[in-house]
Design a protein around this motif. Sequence first.
Motif, PDB file in Angstrom:
ATOM      1  N   CYS A  40      11.939  66.283  57.942  1.00 38.13           N
ATOM      2  CA  CYS A  40      11.848  66.833  59.664  1.00 38.13           C
ATOM      3  C   CYS A  40      11.987  64.721  60.206  1.00 38.13           C
ATOM      4  CB  CYS A  40      11.103  67.027  59.832  1.00 38.13           C
ATOM      5  SG  CYS A  40      10.459  68.970  58.307  1.00 38.13           S
ATOM      6  N   GLY A  41      11.664  63.893  59.365  1.00 37.20           N
ATOM      7  CA  GLY A  41      10.942  62.927  60.396  1.00 37.20           C
ATOM      8  C   GLY A  41      12.779  62.274  60.741  1.00 37.20           C
ATOM      9  N   THR A  42      13.875  63.049  60.042  1.00 34.98           N
ATOM     10  CA  THR A  42      14.907  62.251  59.821  1.00 34.98           C
ATOM     11  C   THR A  42      16.097  63.067  60.876  1.00 34.98           C
ATOM     12  OG1 THR A  42      15.349  62.614  57.619  1.00 34.98           O
ATOM     13  CG2 THR A  42      14.373  60.492  58.528  1.00 34.98           C
ATOM     14  N   GLY A  43      15.310  64.043  61.181  1.00 33.54           N
ATOM     15  CA  GLY A  43      16.773  64.956  61.742  1.00 33.54           C
ATOM     16  C   GLY A  43      17.434  64.322  63.292  1.00 33.54           C
ATOM     17  N   PRO A  44      18.975  64.819  63.823  1.00 31.70           N
ATOM     18  CA  PRO A  44      19.287  65.868  63.716  1.00 31.70           C
ATOM     19  C   PRO A  44      19.705  65.740  61.622  1.00 31.70           C
ATOM     20  CG  PRO A  44      20.503  65.399  64.354  1.00 31.70           C
ATOM     21  CD  PRO A  44      19.371  64.378  64.416  1.00 31.70           C
ATOM     22  N   MET A  45      19.771  65.986  60.752  1.00 34.54           N
ATOM     23  CA  MET A  45      20.106  66.444  59.410  1.00 34.54           C
ATOM     24  C   MET A  45      20.870  67.391  58.966  1.00 34.54           C
ATOM     25  SD  MET A  45      17.942  67.411  56.852  1.00 34.54           S
ATOM     26  CE  MET A  45      17.633  66.840  55.022  1.00 34.54           C
ATOM     27  N   MET A  46      21.727  66.772  57.545  1.00 34.57           N
ATOM     28  CA  MET A  46      22.579  68.347  56.851  1.00 34.57           C
ATOM     29  C   MET A  46      22.479  67.129  55.462  1.00 34.57           C
ATOM     30  SD  MET A  46      26.155  66.982  58.059  1.00 34.57           S
ATOM     31  CE  MET A  46      26.680  65.485  57.912  1.00 34.57           C
ATOM     32  N   GLN A  47      22.318  68.893  54.882  1.00 32.41           N
ATOM     33  CA  GLN A  47      22.558  68.401  53.016  1.00 32.41           C
ATOM     34  C   GLN A  47      24.428  68.653  52.816  1.00 32.41           C
ATOM     35  OE1 GLN A  47      20.011  70.281  51.024  1.00 32.41           O
ATOM     36  NE2 GLN A  47      20.953  69.587  48.855  1.00 32.41           N
ATOM     37  N   ILE A  48      25.011  67.470  52.009  1.00 37.41           N
ATOM     38  CA  ILE A  48      26.289  67.959  51.263  1.00 37.41           C
ATOM     39  C   ILE A  48      25.781  67.965  50.331  1.00 37.41           C
ATOM     40  CG2 ILE A  48      28.788  67.589  51.589  1.00 37.41           C
ATOM     41  CD1 ILE A  48      28.282  66.282  54.413  1.00 37.41           C
ATOM     42  N   ASN A  49      25.939  69.314  49.305  1.00 35.48           N
ATOM     43  CA  ASN A  49      25.617  69.435  48.025  1.00 35.48           C
ATOM     44  C   ASN A  49      24.167  68.835  47.772  1.00 35.48           C
ATOM     45  OD1 ASN A  49      28.723  70.096  48.135  1.00 35.48           O
ATOM     46  ND2 ASN A  49      29.656  68.845  46.580  1.00 35.48           N
ATOM     47  N   ASP A  50      24.612  67.422  47.264  1.00 30.26           N
ATOM     48  CA  ASP A  50      23.558  67.403  46.863  1.00 30.26           C
ATOM     49  C   ASP A  50      22.509  66.632  47.350  1.00 30.26           C
ATOM     50  OD1 ASP A  50      22.674  69.145  45.106  1.00 30.26           O
ATOM     51  OD2 ASP A  50      23.982  67.808  42.768  1.00 30.26           O
TER      52      ASP A  50
END
Length: 135
Positions: free
Chosen positions: A100-110
């Motif tokens: 949450c402290g590094t948003g905005p964020m996404m995950q792509i695969n792992d």
Amino acid sequence: MVLHVVYDQFGYLKPQAVDEAAEVVSMPPIDFHQAASFYTFFPRQKVGRYHIQVCRTLSCYLRGSEELVEYLIEKLNIKMGGVTEDGLFSITEVECLGSCGTGPMMQINDTYYEKLSRAKVDNILEELRKKAKSG
Ligand code: FES
């Protein structure tokens, strides 16, 4: 654990495979389907080679996740939940991924990608395209 096995095998929770896995461990398939519907990080339909999951929960939302999603959809020319024509990318929105402290964020695969901007997204997608071409 069973859902992880199915996910690792197919890249999504193929319904027939979930049913068969439930049978192997002598449990009702409905239990697995209910669990699968709770965990948004298990896609329940076929996804791209690179499955993009953008966090839409409050911290990321306040830092621009909605605009990030709009940008990705436009750039990849796909709908939410869709897969690009070349099968390379798919996109979904998910709930908090614990960063949450590094948003905005996404995950792509792992892999997590954090503190995103349009420029960072452009670089990430380009790197993944190159990686896909090389093997
Ligand atoms: S709110 Fe986005 S990772 Fe937690």
